[in-house]
Scaffold this active site. Sequence first.
Site, PDB file in Angstrom:
ATOM      1  N   THR A 125       0.877  -1.289  -0.018  1.00 41.98           N
ATOM      2  CA  THR A 125       0.114   0.123   0.160  1.00 41.98           C
ATOM      3  C   THR A 125       0.986   1.279   0.009  1.00 41.98           C
ATOM      4  OG1 THR A 125      -1.492   1.236   1.383  1.00 41.98           O
ATOM      5  CG2 THR A 125      -0.242  -0.361   2.537  1.00 41.98           C
ATOM      6  N   GLU A 127       0.245   3.390   1.868  1.00 38.61           N
ATOM      7  CA  GLU A 127       0.560   4.001   3.278  1.00 38.61           C
ATOM      8  C   GLU A 127       1.581   3.628   3.926  1.00 38.61           C
ATOM      9  OE1 GLU A 127      -3.064   3.512   5.516  1.00 38.61           O
ATOM     10  OE2 GLU A 127      -4.229   3.393   3.857  1.00 38.61           O
ATOM     11  N   LYS A 157       2.060  -3.666   7.358  1.00 42.01           N
ATOM     12  CA  LYS A 157       2.333  -3.839   5.784  1.00 42.01           C
ATOM     13  C   LYS A 157       3.488  -3.566   5.227  1.00 42.01           C
ATOM     14  CE  LYS A 157      -0.658  -4.617   3.042  1.00 42.01           C
ATOM     15  NZ  LYS A 157      -1.094  -5.655   2.728  1.00 42.01           N
TER      16      LYS A 157
HETATM   17  P1  NAD Z   1     -10.435  -6.426   2.656  1.00 37.59           P
HETATM   18  O1  NAD Z   1     -10.270  -6.168   4.350  1.00 37.59           O
HETATM   19  O2  NAD Z   1     -11.787  -6.311   2.029  1.00 37.59           O
HETATM   20  O3  NAD Z   1     -10.402  -8.077   2.183  1.00 37.59           O
HETATM   21  C1  NAD Z   1      -9.253  -8.794   2.923  1.00 37.59           C
HETATM   22  C2  NAD Z   1      -9.560 -10.391   2.927  1.00 37.59           C
HETATM   23  O4  NAD Z   1      -8.535 -11.054   3.319  1.00 37.59           O
HETATM   24  C3  NAD Z   1     -10.792 -10.779   3.174  1.00 37.59           C
HETATM   25  O5  NAD Z   1     -11.482 -11.586   2.442  1.00 37.59           O
HETATM   26  C4  NAD Z   1     -10.435 -11.713   4.521  1.00 37.59           C
HETATM   27  O6  NAD Z   1     -11.419 -12.640   5.070  1.00 37.59           O
HETATM   28  C5  NAD Z   1      -9.128 -11.962   3.998  1.00 37.59           C
HETATM   29  N1  NAD Z   1      -8.199 -12.446   5.299  1.00 37.59           N
HETATM   30  C6  NAD Z   1      -7.988 -11.534   6.421  1.00 37.59           C
HETATM   31  N2  NAD Z   1      -7.316 -12.448   7.365  1.00 37.59           N
HETATM   32  C7  NAD Z   1      -6.932 -13.441   6.613  1.00 37.59           C
HETATM   33  C8  NAD Z   1      -6.106 -14.734   7.098  1.00 37.59           C
HETATM   34  N3  NAD Z   1      -5.464 -14.427   8.285  1.00 37.59           N
HETATM   35  N4  NAD Z   1      -6.007 -15.616   6.282  1.00 37.59           N
HETATM   36  C9  NAD Z   1      -6.642 -15.640   5.097  1.00 37.59           C
HETATM   37  N5  NAD Z   1      -7.501 -14.801   4.436  1.00 37.59           N
HETATM   38  C10 NAD Z   1      -7.586 -13.778   5.513  1.00 37.59           C
HETATM   39  O7  NAD Z   1      -9.007  -5.739   1.994  1.00 37.59           O
HETATM   40  P2  NAD Z   1      -8.989  -5.148   0.647  1.00 37.59           P
HETATM   41  O8  NAD Z   1      -9.431  -3.486   0.784  1.00 37.59           O
HETATM   42  O9  NAD Z   1      -9.321  -5.964  -0.461  1.00 37.59           O
HETATM   43  O10 NAD Z   1      -7.368  -5.065   0.554  1.00 37.59           O
HETATM   44  C11 NAD Z   1      -6.876  -6.192  -0.163  1.00 37.59           C
HETATM   45  C12 NAD Z   1      -5.283  -6.032  -0.050  1.00 37.59           C
HETATM   46  O11 NAD Z   1      -4.743  -4.781  -0.650  1.00 37.59           O
HETATM   47  C13 NAD Z   1      -4.541  -5.806   1.283  1.00 37.59           C
HETATM   48  O12 NAD Z   1      -3.426  -6.513   1.471  1.00 37.59           O
HETATM   49  C14 NAD Z   1      -4.595  -4.287   1.506  1.00 37.59           C
HETATM   50  O13 NAD Z   1      -3.444  -3.932   2.521  1.00 37.59           O
HETATM   51  C15 NAD Z   1      -3.973  -3.815   0.027  1.00 37.59           C
HETATM   52  N6  NAD Z   1      -4.761  -2.506  -0.178  1.00 37.59           N
HETATM   53  C16 NAD Z   1      -5.846  -2.088  -0.064  1.00 37.59           C
HETATM   54  C17 NAD Z   1      -6.234  -0.815  -0.435  1.00 37.59           C
HETATM   55  C18 NAD Z   1      -7.366  -0.124  -0.393  1.00 37.59           C
HETATM   56  O14 NAD Z   1      -7.725   0.851  -0.868  1.00 37.59           O
HETATM   57  N7  NAD Z   1      -8.408  -0.993  -0.042  1.00 37.59           N
HETATM   58  C19 NAD Z   1      -5.228   0.187  -1.141  1.00 37.59           C
HETATM   59  C20 NAD Z   1      -3.912  -0.556  -1.354  1.00 37.59           C
HETATM   60  C21 NAD Z   1      -3.459  -1.579  -0.952  1.00 37.59           C
HETATM   61  P1  TYD Z   2     -10.522   4.701   5.016  1.00 35.08           P
HETATM   62  O1  TYD Z   2     -11.457   4.399   3.958  1.00 35.08           O
HETATM   63  O2  TYD Z   2     -10.607   4.111   6.329  1.00 35.08           O
HETATM   64  O3  TYD Z   2      -8.924   4.482   4.113  1.00 35.08           O
HETATM   65  P2  TYD Z   2      -7.591   5.039   4.786  1.00 35.08           P
HETATM   66  O4  TYD Z   2      -7.378   5.301   5.972  1.00 35.08           O
HETATM   67  O5  TYD Z   2      -6.869   3.472   4.450  1.00 35.08           O
HETATM   68  O6  TYD Z   2      -6.978   5.898   3.655  1.00 35.08           O
HETATM   69  O7  TYD Z   2     -10.420   6.260   4.974  1.00 35.08           O
HETATM   70  C1  TYD Z   2     -10.323   7.362   4.209  1.00 35.08           C
HETATM   71  C2  TYD Z   2     -10.402   8.559   4.665  1.00 35.08           C
HETATM   72  O8  TYD Z   2     -11.599   8.773   5.225  1.00 35.08           O
HETATM   73  C3  TYD Z   2      -9.242   8.668   5.711  1.00 35.08           C
HETATM   74  O9  TYD Z   2      -8.733  10.072   5.928  1.00 35.08           O
HETATM   75  C4  TYD Z   2     -10.387   8.655   7.042  1.00 35.08           C
HETATM   76  C5  TYD Z   2     -11.287   9.335   6.654  1.00 35.08           C
HETATM   77  N1  TYD Z   2     -12.686   8.764   7.145  1.00 35.08           N
HETATM   78  C6  TYD Z   2     -13.541   9.467   7.629  1.00 35.08           C
HETATM   79  O10 TYD Z   2     -13.626  10.696   7.774  1.00 35.08           O
HETATM   80  N2  TYD Z   2     -14.854   8.939   8.326  1.00 35.08           N
HETATM   81  C7  TYD Z   2     -14.937   7.653   8.317  1.00 35.08           C
HETATM   82  O11 TYD Z   2     -15.976   7.500   8.797  1.00 35.08           O
HETATM   83  C8  TYD Z   2     -13.827   6.800   7.739  1.00 35.08           C
HETATM   84  C9  TYD Z   2     -14.068   5.449   7.721  1.00 35.08           C
HETATM   85  C10 TYD Z   2     -12.997   7.377   7.027  1.00 35.08           C
END
Ligand code: NAD
Ligand code: TYD
Length: 339
Positions: A125, A127, A157
């Site tokens: 990520t 982050e 991460k």
């Molecule tokens: P999510 O929380 O929606 O999904 C995570 C999945 O992993 C779920 O299906 C959960 O059941 C599974 N999981 C959790 N713990 C587990 C374990 N111990 N063993 C097996 N499975 C397990 O997350 P997401 O938003 O789809 O993110 C997926 C990946 O992408 C993560 O690694 C996250 O760090 C990365 N990522 C997310 C974002 C974002 O904006 N959502 C951005 C950059 C990177």
């Molecule tokens: P989020 O979707 O949790 O992603 P990340 O923290 O990984 O960027 O949050 C996105 C932005 O929105 C973050 O600056 C926190 C803010 N936020 C709110 O203001 N209110 C909320 O209820 C949530 C969940 C997030």
Amino acid sequence: MNLLVTGGAGFIGSNFIFYERKHHPEDRIVCLDALTYAGNLSTLASVLDQPGFRFVKMDIRDREAVFALFEEEKFDIVVNFAAESHVDRSIENPGIFLETNILGTANLMDASRKYGVGRFHQVSTDEVYGDLPLDRPDLFFTEETPIHTSSPYSSSKAAADLLALAYYRTFGLPVSVSRCSNNYGPYQFPEKLIPLMIANALADKPLPVYGTGENVRDWLYVEDHCKAVDLIMRNGRVGEVYNIGGHNEMANINIVKIILKELGKPESLITFVADRKGHDMRYAIDPSKIHAELGWLPETMFADGIKKTIRWYLDNQEWWKTIVSGEYQQYYEKMYGNR
Ligand code: NAD
Ligand code: TYD
């Protein structure tokens, strides 16, 4: 090609599976997922019974089970999406983030070494870079930006990301790493900003904006992220990190206003609440490397992507209303009840 997708019942993992089925139907996919609160098997309903698809309910922390699966399946490529992914939860309970995100990733890489996996792709990520100041719009994260994390989530991460690069350097495991900005789109769990605000607005509930709402995120439509991961795991160089992001920076408050406008709801629903601890100010990705090396560019403009996403949440209320029952209700009360 036999592909392992971990975390495939979550938001990005499921979208990635749909992407692969569409663009590489010849490949076999095994989805490993522990089905935590964030994983939902019904998301995968359309592929579950397809030939060339297998779902395995497994926890990546369970080393023995992981090794047994790798022995049985002889994977060519492993893509690791499985993670605890929510910053706010990591502030409440860091331990599970260390276990899943770090030790779970190590288990997958050890099994990949033992069973000769051809490519291990770690989904990291942006982050891991920490944050940028609001008054320096000229600054962006490049792959050379120092790792400088803020939350237990991003620290876990970063540990996994660096461990992956160490496995390349030390053991020669063919690893690649991608660091993507914030994703949005279908099947995102409604604890994250965009789906949470859509769900609350539809229910005429207050929209809880942390702090002043000035914090900036760089939003990417999930399918564009999936395309980038697909390109990297197939054609990207081993031992390399690729940033993924689409130069689409938006302040949280503006996102919330766009959602309200699109749904025809009043801005009076916006409620400013206590800020997140250690809240990162601004994320902004420089994606020049993946563009130059792999020709990747985002295809969905935010104006279109957010409309599609809102439409999806309107059309699929059963999906998110079912999953936000139970554990999530308690979480919501705890996080927002007295905020
Ligand atoms: P999510 O929380 O929606 O999904 C995570 C999945 O992993 C779920 O299906 C959960 O059941 C599974 N999981 C959790 N713990 C587990 C374990 N111990 N063993 C097996 N499975 C397990 O997350 P997401 O938003 O789809 O993110 C997926 C990946 O992408 C993560 O690694 C996250 O760090 C990365 N990522 C997310 C974002 C974002 O904006 N959502 C951005 C950059 C990177
Ligand atoms: P989020 O979707 O949790 O992603 P990340 O923290 O990984 O960027 O949050 C996105 C932005 O929105 C973050 O600056 C926190 C803010 N936020 C709110 O203001 N209110 C909320 O209820 C949530 C969940 C997030």
